[in-house]
Motif scaffolding. Sequence first.
Motif, PDB file in Angstrom:
ATOM      1  N   GLN A   1       2.359 -24.726   0.952  1.00  0.00           N
ATOM      2  CA  GLN A   1       1.812 -23.889   2.009  1.00  0.00           C
ATOM      3  C   GLN A   1       0.299 -23.922   1.898  1.00  0.00           C
TER       4      GLN A   1
ATOM      5  N   SER B   1       8.485 -30.568   7.458  1.00  0.00           N
ATOM      6  CA  SER B   1       7.512 -30.380   6.390  1.00  0.00           C
ATOM      7  C   SER B   1       7.905 -31.286   5.238  1.00  0.00           C
TER       8      SER B   1
ATOM      9  N   GLN C   1      11.032 -35.555   3.191  1.00  0.00           N
ATOM     10  CA  GLN C   1      10.836 -34.899   4.485  1.00  0.00           C
ATOM     11  C   GLN C   1      11.974 -33.913   4.709  1.00  0.00           C
TER      12      GLN C   1
END
Length: 98
Positions: free
Chosen positions: A62, A17, A31
Amino acid sequence: MPTAAERRDDERVPFASRVMIVRGECAWFAQLLDLSTGGCGVFRPEGCPLAEDELVRLFFYQDDGVVAVNVPARVARADEHRVGFEYHDPQLVPPTRA
């Protein structure tokens, strides 16, 4: 409360993510490599001069980037390719809003 060494020993979970690292007026996208309840590791972003013990805020995204979770942290380790962070307080894996 667990010691810093105990928090770094928490089980690390590989996690792909992006996270935004903010220090003062500077920010970098990085990253993620892995996460634990006590911290995370990232690939060092190009041009990112972070060094051990610097205080930062990490923004974990999110809901497709609509919601960001703000986590205060410090740089626990840094080398040419990676940076490791220790959260000020334990987090869920991945960090989420309460």
